[in-house]
Design an enzyme around this catalytic site. Structure first.
Site, PDB file in Angstrom:
ATOM      1  N   ARG A   1      32.162 -62.411 -21.076  1.00  0.00           N
ATOM      2  CA  ARG A   1      33.427 -62.759 -20.423  1.00  0.00           C
ATOM      3  C   ARG A   1      34.206 -63.775 -21.241  1.00  0.00           C
ATOM      4  O   ARG A   1      33.630 -64.702 -21.797  1.00  0.00           O
ATOM      5  CB  ARG A   1      33.154 -63.343 -19.031  1.00  0.00           C
ATOM      6  CG  ARG A   1      33.155 -62.286 -17.939  1.00  0.00           C
ATOM      7  CD  ARG A   1      32.639 -62.831 -16.648  1.00  0.00           C
ATOM      8  NE  ARG A   1      33.274 -64.086 -16.230  1.00  0.00           N
ATOM      9  CZ  ARG A   1      33.023 -64.682 -15.061  1.00  0.00           C
ATOM     10  NH1 ARG A   1      32.176 -64.139 -14.217  1.00  0.00           N
ATOM     11  NH2 ARG A   1      33.620 -65.802 -14.746  1.00  0.00           N
TER      12      ARG A   1
ATOM     13  N   ARG B   1      37.253 -71.476  -2.518  1.00  0.00           N
ATOM     14  CA  ARG B   1      37.054 -72.390  -3.630  1.00  0.00           C
ATOM     15  C   ARG B   1      37.849 -73.673  -3.441  1.00  0.00           C
ATOM     16  O   ARG B   1      37.757 -74.575  -4.276  1.00  0.00           O
ATOM     17  CB  ARG B   1      37.532 -71.703  -4.917  1.00  0.00           C
ATOM     18  CG  ARG B   1      36.423 -71.327  -5.883  1.00  0.00           C
ATOM     19  CD  ARG B   1      37.072 -70.682  -7.081  1.00  0.00           C
ATOM     20  NE  ARG B   1      36.218 -70.599  -8.224  1.00  0.00           N
ATOM     21  CZ  ARG B   1      35.411 -69.578  -8.496  1.00  0.00           C
ATOM     22  NH1 ARG B   1      35.312 -68.571  -7.685  1.00  0.00           N
ATOM     23  NH2 ARG B   1      34.702 -69.580  -9.603  1.00  0.00           N
TER      24      ARG B   1
ATOM     25  N   LYS C   1      25.381 -66.977  -7.858  1.00  0.00           N
ATOM     26  CA  LYS C   1      25.934 -66.369  -6.642  1.00  0.00           C
ATOM     27  C   LYS C   1      26.037 -64.851  -6.781  1.00  0.00           C
ATOM     28  O   LYS C   1      25.637 -64.108  -5.891  1.00  0.00           O
ATOM     29  CB  LYS C   1      27.327 -66.950  -6.314  1.00  0.00           C
ATOM     30  CG  LYS C   1      27.341 -68.467  -6.133  1.00  0.00           C
ATOM     31  CD  LYS C   1      28.718 -68.995  -5.752  1.00  0.00           C
ATOM     32  CE  LYS C   1      29.780 -68.830  -6.827  1.00  0.00           C
ATOM     33  NZ  LYS C   1      29.583 -69.662  -8.028  1.00  0.00           N
TER      34      LYS C   1
ATOM     35  N   ARG D   1      35.855 -75.304 -16.001  1.00  0.00           N
ATOM     36  CA  ARG D   1      35.446 -74.710 -14.715  1.00  0.00           C
ATOM     37  C   ARG D   1      34.551 -75.666 -13.941  1.00  0.00           C
ATOM     38  O   ARG D   1      34.641 -75.761 -12.716  1.00  0.00           O
ATOM     39  CB  ARG D   1      34.738 -73.370 -14.963  1.00  0.00           C
ATOM     40  CG  ARG D   1      35.734 -72.253 -15.292  1.00  0.00           C
ATOM     41  CD  ARG D   1      35.099 -71.134 -16.080  1.00  0.00           C
ATOM     42  NE  ARG D   1      34.086 -70.405 -15.356  1.00  0.00           N
ATOM     43  CZ  ARG D   1      33.169 -69.626 -15.935  1.00  0.00           C
ATOM     44  NH1 ARG D   1      33.141 -69.510 -17.244  1.00  0.00           N
ATOM     45  NH2 ARG D   1      32.306 -68.979 -15.199  1.00  0.00           N
TER      46      ARG D   1
ATOM     47  N   ARG E   1      25.282 -65.329 -20.615  1.00  0.00           N
ATOM     48  CA  ARG E   1      25.574 -64.204 -19.714  1.00  0.00           C
ATOM     49  C   ARG E   1      26.267 -63.048 -20.432  1.00  0.00           C
ATOM     50  O   ARG E   1      27.137 -63.243 -21.261  1.00  0.00           O
ATOM     51  CB  ARG E   1      26.489 -64.688 -18.574  1.00  0.00           C
ATOM     52  CG  ARG E   1      27.056 -63.544 -17.747  1.00  0.00           C
ATOM     53  CD  ARG E   1      27.492 -63.975 -16.390  1.00  0.00           C
ATOM     54  NE  ARG E   1      28.678 -64.827 -16.389  1.00  0.00           N
ATOM     55  CZ  ARG E   1      29.138 -65.407 -15.278  1.00  0.00           C
ATOM     56  NH1 ARG E   1      28.536 -65.240 -14.129  1.00  0.00           N
ATOM     57  NH2 ARG E   1      30.222 -66.162 -15.346  1.00  0.00           N
TER      58      ARG E   1
HETATM   59  P1  ADP Z   1      32.242 -68.143 -11.846  1.00  0.00           P
HETATM   60  O1  ADP Z   1      31.720 -68.314 -10.454  1.00  0.00           O
HETATM   61  O2  ADP Z   1      31.207 -67.698 -12.827  1.00  0.00           O
HETATM   62  O3  ADP Z   1      33.053 -69.304 -12.342  1.00  0.00           O
HETATM   63  P2  ADP Z   1      34.106 -66.068 -10.946  1.00  0.00           P
HETATM   64  O4  ADP Z   1      33.900 -64.715 -11.486  1.00  0.00           O
HETATM   65  O5  ADP Z   1      33.763 -66.325  -9.526  1.00  0.00           O
HETATM   66  O6  ADP Z   1      33.281 -66.991 -11.927  1.00  0.00           O
HETATM   67  O7  ADP Z   1      35.615 -66.543 -11.147  1.00  0.00           O
HETATM   68  C1  ADP Z   1      36.252 -66.478 -12.413  1.00  0.00           C
HETATM   69  C2  ADP Z   1      37.644 -67.110 -12.339  1.00  0.00           C
HETATM   70  O8  ADP Z   1      38.466 -66.402 -11.368  1.00  0.00           O
HETATM   71  C3  ADP Z   1      37.690 -68.557 -11.869  1.00  0.00           C
HETATM   72  O9  ADP Z   1      37.450 -69.473 -12.925  1.00  0.00           O
HETATM   73  C4  ADP Z   1      39.133 -68.643 -11.327  1.00  0.00           C
HETATM   74  O10 ADP Z   1      40.064 -68.751 -12.359  1.00  0.00           O
HETATM   75  C5  ADP Z   1      39.337 -67.297 -10.669  1.00  0.00           C
HETATM   76  N1  ADP Z   1      38.971 -67.321  -9.232  1.00  0.00           N
HETATM   77  C6  ADP Z   1      37.946 -66.645  -8.654  1.00  0.00           C
HETATM   78  N2  ADP Z   1      37.888 -66.894  -7.331  1.00  0.00           N
HETATM   79  C7  ADP Z   1      38.911 -67.755  -7.055  1.00  0.00           C
HETATM   80  C8  ADP Z   1      39.370 -68.406  -5.885  1.00  0.00           C
HETATM   81  N3  ADP Z   1      38.772 -68.231  -4.694  1.00  0.00           N
HETATM   82  N4  ADP Z   1      40.451 -69.212  -5.977  1.00  0.00           N
HETATM   83  C9  ADP Z   1      41.069 -69.416  -7.148  1.00  0.00           C
HETATM   84  N5  ADP Z   1      40.673 -68.850  -8.286  1.00  0.00           N
HETATM   85  C10 ADP Z   1      39.606 -68.023  -8.266  1.00  0.00           C
END
Ligand code: ADP
Ligand code: ZN
Length: 215
Positions: free
Chosen positions: A161, A89, A13, A172, A128
């Site tokens: 990360r 999410r 994404k 996750r 990554r």
């Molecule tokens: P990825 O898509 O690679 O898992 P992100 O960078 O989008 O990683 O998100 C990293 C972390 O940030 C998630 O595992 C979560 O803990 C938190 N997070 C991000 N967006 C949301 C959301 N919309 N609602 C709740 N937690 C979120």
């Protein structure tokens, strides 16, 4: 154009959003990037979010929705359109996003769902690397920087990360299946869902996305 990107962690994404942002003149809004920035700056919000992010769990809806609401209401660039990455999410977040956008009179135009296998996403997440300075994305084998550990764009140092380790990735993926996957149906019911095969290289994904967006 208001576009929501869906799909498991590691589906690409962020990579797609970075690649389309300038082409389409859209703002890339990533809740993950916003949260990591808050954590880095040690803000109260960042401190609150840290434990959830580091375990691979979800930050409470109320907190992330507030972040998004602020951004959408106050960033003039968002008015021209956006690529939303990492939000919504949960079902609650999807409903709240619709409410916020309805009040602003600018509903979501389409949701692009990046479909990738578990094997692909684990390979992508474990390899990554991210630039500490400008946020550019790399991958140890799929997209290595010219000089090891150094960003091609800005010369900044690359890092891994904290949540890109095997154990947190498993969590996750579980959270994705349980909480996020169901919202695919929510957008399908609105007739806004378009799927893209994301088990392929980023250029092919970009081409498929542009084909959908340009109709
Ligand atoms: P990825 O898509 O690679 O898992 P992100 O960078 O989008 O990683 O998100 C990293 C972390 O940030 C998630 O595992 C979560 O803990 C938190 N997070 C991000 N967006 C949301 C959301 N919309 N609602 C709740 N937690 C979120
Ligand atoms: Zn950089």
């Amino acid at each position: 154009m208001k576009i929501v990107l869906l799909g498991p962690p590691g589906a690409g994404k962020g990579t797609l959003a970075e690649s389309l942002r300038d082409t389409l003149g859209l703002l890339h809004i990533s809740t993950g990037d916003i949260l990591r920035e808050e954590m880095k700056n040690g803000t109260p919000l960042g401190k609150e979010a840290k434990k959830f992010v580091e375990s691979g769990g979800l930050v409470p809806d109320e907190l992330v929705t507030r972040l998004i609401k602020n951004r959408l209401e106050n960033d003039p660039k968002a008015k021209k359109g956006f690529l939303m990455d990492g939000f919504p999410r949960t079902q609650k977040q999807a409903e709240d996003l619709d409410k916020i956008l309805k009040d602003l009179n600018q509903p979501v135009d389409c949701t692009l769902c990046l479909e990738a296998s578990v094997k692909t996403v684990v390979q992508r997440l474990t390899g990554r690397r991210v630039c500490k300075q400008c946020g550019a994305l790399y991958h140890m084998t799929n997209k290595p920087p010219k000089k090891e550990g150094v960003c091609d764009n800005c010369g900044g140092p690359l890092y891994q990360r904290a949540d890109d380790n095997e154990e947190t990735i498993q969590n996750r993926m579980k959270v994705y299946t349980e909480s996020t996957k169901p919202i695919i149906e929510y957008y399908k019911a609105q007739g806004k869902l378009r799927s893209i095969d994301a088990d392929t290289d980023s250029q092919t994904v970009r081409t498929a996305a542009l084909k959908i967006i340009n109709g």
